[in-house]
Design a protein around this motif. Structure first.
Motif, PDB file in Angstrom:
ATOM      1  N   MET A 116      99.705 -20.811  23.115  1.00 49.37           N
ATOM      2  CA  MET A 116      99.364 -19.490  23.651  1.00 49.37           C
ATOM      3  C   MET A 116      99.769 -18.402  22.657  1.00 49.37           C
ATOM      4  SD  MET A 116     100.826 -16.524  25.062  1.00 49.37           S
ATOM      5  CE  MET A 116     102.456 -17.086  25.443  1.00 49.37           C
ATOM      6  N   ASN A 117     100.968 -18.529  22.091  1.00 50.58           N
ATOM      7  CA  ASN A 117     101.433 -17.538  21.114  1.00 50.58           C
ATOM      8  C   ASN A 117     100.551 -17.485  19.876  1.00 50.58           C
ATOM      9  OD1 ASN A 117     103.583 -15.958  22.023  1.00 50.58           O
ATOM     10  ND2 ASN A 117     105.027 -17.627  21.740  1.00 50.58           N
ATOM     11  N   ASP A 118     100.040 -18.635  19.436  1.00 51.34           N
ATOM     12  CA  ASP A 118      99.137 -18.650  18.279  1.00 51.34           C
ATOM     13  C   ASP A 118      97.916 -17.762  18.542  1.00 51.34           C
ATOM     14  OD1 ASP A 118     100.826 -20.383  16.939  1.00 51.34           O
ATOM     15  OD2 ASP A 118      99.611 -22.174  17.369  1.00 51.34           O
ATOM     16  N   VAL A 119      97.334 -17.893  19.723  1.00 50.52           N
ATOM     17  CA  VAL A 119      96.168 -17.085  20.079  1.00 50.52           C
ATOM     18  C   VAL A 119      96.584 -15.626  20.266  1.00 50.52           C
ATOM     19  CG1 VAL A 119      94.299 -16.750  21.745  1.00 50.52           C
ATOM     20  CG2 VAL A 119      95.025 -19.075  21.125  1.00 50.52           C
ATOM     21  N   TRP A 120      97.680 -15.396  20.982  1.00 56.45           N
ATOM     22  CA  TRP A 120      98.181 -14.035  21.227  1.00 56.45           C
ATOM     23  C   TRP A 120      98.429 -13.312  19.904  1.00 56.45           C
ATOM     24  CZ3 TRP A 120      99.080 -10.567  25.087  1.00 56.45           C
ATOM     25  CH2 TRP A 120      99.917  -9.489  24.790  1.00 56.45           C
ATOM     26  N   ASN A 121      99.105 -13.970  18.966  1.00 56.43           N
ATOM     27  CA  ASN A 121      99.448 -13.335  17.695  1.00 56.43           C
ATOM     28  C   ASN A 121      98.208 -12.956  16.891  1.00 56.43           C
ATOM     29  OD1 ASN A 121     102.152 -13.558  18.323  1.00 56.43           O
ATOM     30  ND2 ASN A 121     102.457 -15.405  17.107  1.00 56.43           N
ATOM     31  N   GLY A 122      97.143 -13.724  17.020  1.00 63.38           N
ATOM     32  CA  GLY A 122      95.895 -13.387  16.348  1.00 63.38           C
ATOM     33  C   GLY A 122      95.147 -12.250  17.031  1.00 63.38           C
ATOM     34  N   TRP A 123      95.473 -12.005  18.292  1.00 61.09           N
ATOM     35  CA  TRP A 123      94.784 -10.975  19.067  1.00 61.09           C
ATOM     36  C   TRP A 123      95.508  -9.630  19.071  1.00 61.09           C
ATOM     37  CZ3 TRP A 123      96.491  -8.566  23.652  1.00 61.09           C
ATOM     38  CH2 TRP A 123      95.542  -7.772  24.298  1.00 61.09           C
ATOM     39  N   VAL A 124      96.814  -9.635  19.238  1.00 65.51           N
ATOM     40  CA  VAL A 124      97.575  -8.402  19.427  1.00 65.51           C
ATOM     41  C   VAL A 124      97.519  -7.539  18.157  1.00 65.51           C
ATOM     42  CG1 VAL A 124      99.850  -9.268  18.674  1.00 65.51           C
ATOM     43  CG2 VAL A 124      99.720  -7.497  20.448  1.00 65.51           C
ATOM     44  N   ASP A 125      97.486  -6.225  18.343  1.00 67.09           N
ATOM     45  CA  ASP A 125      97.516  -5.292  17.220  1.00 67.09           C
ATOM     46  C   ASP A 125      98.908  -5.359  16.593  1.00 67.09           C
ATOM     47  OD1 ASP A 125      97.843  -3.010  15.584  1.00 67.09           O
ATOM     48  OD2 ASP A 125      96.445  -1.844  16.784  1.00 67.09           O
ATOM     49  N   PRO A 126      99.031  -5.824  15.352  1.00 68.03           N
ATOM     50  CA  PRO A 126     100.365  -6.011  14.754  1.00 68.03           C
ATOM     51  C   PRO A 126     101.144  -4.716  14.555  1.00 68.03           C
ATOM     52  CG  PRO A 126      98.662  -6.355  13.108  1.00 68.03           C
ATOM     53  CD  PRO A 126      97.965  -6.182  14.424  1.00 68.03           C
ATOM     54  N   ASN A 127     100.451  -3.592  14.544  1.00 67.01           N
ATOM     55  CA  ASN A 127     101.126  -2.304  14.374  1.00 67.01           C
ATOM     56  C   ASN A 127     101.460  -1.621  15.690  1.00 67.01           C
ATOM     57  OD1 ASN A 127     100.991  -2.377  11.499  1.00 67.01           O
ATOM     58  ND2 ASN A 127      98.817  -1.923  11.686  1.00 67.01           N
ATOM     59  N   ASN A 128     100.996  -2.197  16.801  1.00 63.18           N
ATOM     60  CA  ASN A 128     101.186  -1.567  18.109  1.00 63.18           C
ATOM     61  C   ASN A 128     101.463  -2.620  19.175  1.00 63.18           C
ATOM     62  OD1 ASN A 128     100.470   1.344  17.515  1.00 63.18           O
ATOM     63  ND2 ASN A 128      98.689   0.268  16.706  1.00 63.18           N
ATOM     64  N   LYS A 129     102.452  -3.449  18.954  1.00 69.88           N
ATOM     65  CA  LYS A 129     102.766  -4.516  19.902  1.00 69.88           C
ATOM     66  C   LYS A 129     103.440  -3.948  21.144  1.00 69.88           C
ATOM     67  CE  LYS A 129     104.666  -6.369  16.321  1.00 69.88           C
ATOM     68  NZ  LYS A 129     105.403  -7.152  15.337  1.00 69.88           N
ATOM     69  N   PRO A 130     103.046  -4.439  22.316  1.00 71.29           N
ATOM     70  CA  PRO A 130     103.688  -3.984  23.554  1.00 71.29           C
ATOM     71  C   PRO A 130     105.000  -4.727  23.780  1.00 71.29           C
ATOM     72  CG  PRO A 130     102.090  -5.673  24.069  1.00 71.29           C
ATOM     73  CD  PRO A 130     101.994  -5.423  22.575  1.00 71.29           C
ATOM     74  N   VAL A 131     105.772  -4.271  24.743  1.00 63.16           N
ATOM     75  CA  VAL A 131     106.866  -5.109  25.222  1.00 63.16           C
ATOM     76  C   VAL A 131     106.199  -6.238  25.994  1.00 63.16           C
ATOM     77  CG1 VAL A 131     108.538  -3.232  25.313  1.00 63.16           C
ATOM     78  CG2 VAL A 131     107.209  -3.783  27.349  1.00 63.16           C
ATOM     79  N   ARG A 132     106.878  -7.396  26.056  1.00 59.65           N
ATOM     80  CA  ARG A 132     106.221  -8.548  26.678  1.00 59.65           C
ATOM     81  C   ARG A 132     107.236  -9.436  27.368  1.00 59.65           C
ATOM     82  NH1 ARG A 132     103.281 -13.418  23.379  1.00 59.65           N
ATOM     83  NH2 ARG A 132     105.056 -14.628  24.084  1.00 59.65           N
ATOM     84  N   ALA A 133     106.811  -9.981  28.490  1.00 61.28           N
ATOM     85  CA  ALA A 133     107.591 -11.001  29.184  1.00 61.28           C
ATOM     86  C   ALA A 133     106.672 -12.185  29.422  1.00 61.28           C
ATOM     87  CB  ALA A 133     108.113 -10.469  30.515  1.00 61.28           C
ATOM     88  N   THR A 134     107.192 -13.384  29.202  1.00 63.31           N
ATOM     89  CA  THR A 134     106.431 -14.601  29.452  1.00 63.31           C
ATOM     90  C   THR A 134     107.295 -15.537  30.269  1.00 63.31           C
ATOM     91  OG1 THR A 134     105.337 -14.357  27.310  1.00 63.31           O
ATOM     92  CG2 THR A 134     105.151 -16.509  28.387  1.00 63.31           C
ATOM     93  N   VAL A 135     106.752 -16.009  31.393  1.00 60.15           N
ATOM     94  CA  VAL A 135     107.503 -16.907  32.262  1.00 60.15           C
ATOM     95  C   VAL A 135     106.603 -18.054  32.716  1.00 60.15           C
ATOM     96  CG1 VAL A 135     109.042 -15.082  33.104  1.00 60.15           C
ATOM     97  CG2 VAL A 135     106.938 -15.597  34.348  1.00 60.15           C
ATOM     98  N   GLU A 136     107.228 -19.088  33.216  1.00 62.34           N
ATOM     99  CA  GLU A 136     106.497 -20.194  33.828  1.00 62.34           C
ATOM    100  C   GLU A 136     106.312 -19.889  35.308  1.00 62.34           C
ATOM    101  OE1 GLU A 136     107.873 -24.587  34.741  1.00 62.34           O
ATOM    102  OE2 GLU A 136     107.203 -24.392  32.650  1.00 62.34           O
ATOM    103  N   ALA A 137     105.123 -20.244  35.823  1.00 62.76           N
ATOM    104  CA  ALA A 137     104.841 -19.947  37.226  1.00 62.76           C
ATOM    105  C   ALA A 137     103.815 -20.926  37.784  1.00 62.76           C
ATOM    106  CB  ALA A 137     104.304 -18.524  37.360  1.00 62.76           C
ATOM    107  N   ASN A 138     103.895 -21.144  39.089  1.00 59.67           N
ATOM    108  CA  ASN A 138     102.831 -21.862  39.780  1.00 59.67           C
ATOM    109  C   ASN A 138     101.616 -20.949  39.792  1.00 59.67           C
ATOM    110  OD1 ASN A 138     104.387 -24.134  40.459  1.00 59.67           O
ATOM    111  ND2 ASN A 138     105.253 -23.057  42.212  1.00 59.67           N
ATOM    112  N   MET A 139     100.443 -21.524  39.584  1.00 64.84           N
ATOM    113  CA  MET A 139      99.216 -20.735  39.542  1.00 64.84           C
ATOM    114  C   MET A 139      98.457 -20.847  40.859  1.00 64.84           C
ATOM    115  SD  MET A 139      99.249 -19.221  36.762  1.00 64.84           S
ATOM    116  CE  MET A 139      99.711 -19.217  35.072  1.00 64.84           C
ATOM    117  N   ALA A 140      97.574 -19.895  41.092  1.00 61.07           N
ATOM    118  CA  ALA A 140      96.812 -19.845  42.336  1.00 61.07           C
ATOM    119  C   ALA A 140      95.810 -20.997  42.457  1.00 61.07           C
ATOM    120  CB  ALA A 140      96.081 -18.506  42.448  1.00 61.07           C
ATOM    121  N   ARG A 141      95.317 -21.474  41.316  1.00 59.94           N
ATOM    122  CA  ARG A 141      94.383 -22.606  41.317  1.00 59.94           C
ATOM    123  C   ARG A 141      94.851 -23.634  40.293  1.00 59.94           C
ATOM    124  NH1 ARG A 141      90.564 -18.285  40.891  1.00 59.94           N
ATOM    125  NH2 ARG A 141      90.049 -19.083  38.850  1.00 59.94           N
TER     126      ARG A 141
END
Length: 155
Positions: A116-141
């Motif tokens: 996921m981070n590999d894809v995220w890092n290629g997508w996020v603007d490297p000069n304007n990164k947001p604060v971020r939280a990533t957690v594990e969770a049960n999904m709706a489907r």
């Protein structure tokens, strides 16, 4: 001391009311365009009875959590979800360079965090990164591996 206590509370309440009225008066005397931008809430994509897709309030864009169940691997689901995020931000006249926060939920963080981070890092603007939280969770489907929610500035 008792007399001071009894009289100071009403004076404080009166002062608070007066300050509130002054602040309200100053806001209502602003240029109408500024007043409407500081006070307005806009909701976009309200067809779903449970939520709006986008809420814009006081120059901040909030989007609903985005998922993708069209593929079974984390890299493709992440790319598809981030495309949805881009589309929603565009509808709100902003983009990922103005992101403020990001919340990411992963079904299996130990298995999918790196990919996921590999894809995220290629997508996020490297000069304007947001604060971020990533957690594990049960999904709706069952097929969902990731959900992403962001906030962004409009300016």
């Amino acid at each position: 001391n008792s007399l001071l206590h009894r009289t100071s509370r009403p004076i404080a309440m009166l002062a608070n009311k007066l300050l509130t009225r002054i602040a309200r008066t100053q806001i209502t005397h602003l240029h109408p365009l500024i007043r409407s931008r500081t006070m307005a809430t806009t909701r976009i994509g309200t067809e779903d009875p449970r939520m709006s897709k986008i809420v814009i309030h006081n120059g901040i864009v909030y989007i609903s959590g985005q998922t993708d169940g069209t593929t079974t691997d984390i890299k493709n689901q992440t790319a598809n979800v981030l495309k949805k995020v881009d589309d929603l931000l565009a509808q709100a006249n902003t983009d990922k360079s103005k992101l403020l926060t990001s919340s990411i939920w992963l079904k299996d963080i130990s298995r999918d965090f790196k990919d996921m981070n590999d894809v995220w890092n290629g997508w996020v603007d490297p000069n304007n990164k947001p604060v971020r939280a990533t957690v594990e969770a049960n999904m709706a489907r069952e097929q969902l591996l990731i959900e992403v929610q962001v906030t962004a500035a409009t300016e």
